[in-house]
Design an enzyme around this catalytic site. Sequence first.
Site, PDB file in Angstrom:
ATOM      1  N   CYS A 121       0.920  -1.168  -0.119  1.00  0.00           N
ATOM      2  CA  CYS A 121      -0.061  -0.017   0.257  1.00  0.00           C
ATOM      3  C   CYS A 121       0.862   1.205  -0.071  1.00  0.00           C
ATOM      4  CB  CYS A 121      -0.998  -0.013   1.305  1.00  0.00           C
ATOM      5  SG  CYS A 121      -2.673   0.760   0.915  1.00  0.00           S
ATOM      6  N   HIS A 153      -3.695  -5.897   1.601  1.00  0.00           N
ATOM      7  CA  HIS A 153      -3.545  -6.292   2.877  1.00  0.00           C
ATOM      8  C   HIS A 153      -3.947  -7.634   3.326  1.00  0.00           C
ATOM      9  CE1 HIS A 153      -2.612  -2.066   4.270  1.00  0.00           C
ATOM     10  NE2 HIS A 153      -3.279  -1.612   3.314  1.00  0.00           N
ATOM     11  N   ARG A 183     -12.192   5.903  -3.596  1.00  0.00           N
ATOM     12  CA  ARG A 183     -11.290   5.088  -2.788  1.00  0.00           C
ATOM     13  C   ARG A 183     -11.648   3.525  -3.117  1.00  0.00           C
ATOM     14  NH1 ARG A 183      -7.941   6.377   1.087  1.00  0.00           N
ATOM     15  NH2 ARG A 183      -7.377   4.402   2.429  1.00  0.00           N
TER      16      ARG A 183
END
Lengths: 417, 263
Positions: free
Chosen positions: B120, B217, B153
């Site tokens: 990320c 993640h 997002r």
Amino acid sequence: MRTALAVSVTRSVAALSRVAGRGDGSVIGGRVGMMIDPALLTHLSGGRRIALISGTNGKTTTTRLTAAALGVLGPVATNSFGANMPAGHTTALARAGDTPYGVLEVDEHYLRRVLDETGAEVVALLNLSRDQLDRAKEVAMMAQLWRDAVQERDVSIVANADDPMVTFAAAGHPGVTWVAAGQRWYDDSWVCPGCGGAIKRAEAGETQITGGGGAPDADWRCTGCDLCRPSPQWRITGEAVVDPAGVRHEIQLELPGRVNRANAATALAVAAHFGVRPAAAVPRLAEVASVAGRYARVQLDGRAVRLLLAKNPAGWLEAFDMADHEPTLLAVNARGPDGLDTSWLFDVDFSPLRGRRVLISGDRAHDLAVRLSVNGVPFEHVPDLDAAVAAVPPGRLEVIANYTAFQDIRTELNRVT
Amino acid sequence: VSLNWASLDRNSPDWATLDRAAPHRPSRESAVRIAWVYPDLLSTYGDRGNLLVLAHRAALRGLPVEAVEVRSDQPVPVDADIYLLGGGEDGPQALAARRLAADGGLASAVNRGAAVFAVCAGYQVLGRSFFAKGQKCGGLGLLDLESDRGPSRAVGELAGEIDERLGLPTLTGFENHGGRTHLGRDVRPLATVSAGVGNDGLCEGAWRGSVLGTYSHGPALSRNPALADLLLCWATGRPALDPIDDAWPERLRTERLRALHLV
């Protein structure tokens, strides 16, 4: 007139929703009432002396304990169903009718608005840590939002001196009462939210550090600015709460763990603001046995099952402290209210569970299984609570679950409260 | 400021070992050395898990592991075998990039052939540039890529088929980022996206040599044990590692991919 109508509708809609089996109606009732009277919460707060309770963890329990303590003075309006946004507050006050006092649990994000609308006299700030990253704001940002909400405001603050994030929010305000409420989870407060400096903590065995608050407990200070642990007026020693006059009050809580003794200390500090003597309130705290299912004890097939809720990493660490050394079921989901990302499982050290028999269930049991394998904690996977009960011998079963997994289990148990 | 290296083994009480290790210098020549870079700036949910999974999987093969958390006020060691970087907010990300550039340790390690696994915000920092707080920031240029802001997002499950040159099964993870990443000629995408957004909705992550970045993640290495083993192979120079019981990670992978209707 408009307010009276709104109050009546709020109560009716909440009752209808409850009868229809759609939850307890707290949210929908308040929403409809606020459509009729947008200032309904302010109108309902008028004439009442109100305390707000906020923080990442323990707010529902502390609200219940505070309401119990204030009960010494008379009837108390409170949102005891955990509906902690303005619609829930509105319903709670509408339902309560005329009460001189109100104690409201407030979602951290709504603190400023609820302070504005209720004109609360006291606000208790418990703690701040990471909670559902894919929805919530960064912890330091939340501390700043709290600071902006309470500074320059004529309100009394009861704040946790052991949490640097809370201290940052309240420090410098003239009306703060500090409680040594503890902090088990450090990983969101290594960096000062004010200056970005490193937070230094007393090492194990060391009670205070140079430049810290000098209090005889776990001390901390920022290495970059003058933020440090304030000297607390309320402390906890063993099973007792020590008040600002130095008087020890032995507390016999039904609720487990050090964190609940800290919640009790906060409740006593809030109640003291309203003139309640700690000695008068302490017996009432012992009457609180469970809070919306949390800590509830249920008998199932000869097993004494106790329910513990853990919503985030800090909450899990507290739950390991509360749970007794007995067979333990861990249940984890990742639905909306839980946060969809299960990565947080790797932020929790499950090693305190080593040596206990551990069972796992929930939508995301596989994530938990991988986590426990890496953590060196043996476990058994079971489909649900019934299977866990069947798997353990007669005796105790501790259940620790995150939010929706906890609600699933409550539903299995007919919404135990 | 000296670094606290800690030995991790199967019985170590998780990261408590790292936090409370007595200061000592790396000792065992044979150990796999893992450096977690700037957890004070680049660490979001579960990033620590990538370190824990690597240590666990190495320990199961009898490989000694030494790990260190490198805070942003400490020098990045140049002699680790695997470097881990995690996610973070805009401000800390920009600060981490500046400090890493000034430190130079990570770049030296990459030139030496060390393995890097970045997630990320840490992945973006490895590129030529990224956006933080509305400003274009210089990255380390260790991967030929640039990141900017996307229209929305990207939050949710992420999956994709990994570059066949790496010989790994399907990538699965959870993404949560506002960036979009555009790859240059000198890197290859880590995976072709089959669910989620990744770099740009088409490809996800990037790699070159033994430097690898991803938006996943989960933590990524808990859901992709073969990827963890690849990093350990790079670190040890071994062509393969002994098989271990991966029943639970496999069940987790199947469940996550099934939720996306990919298996």
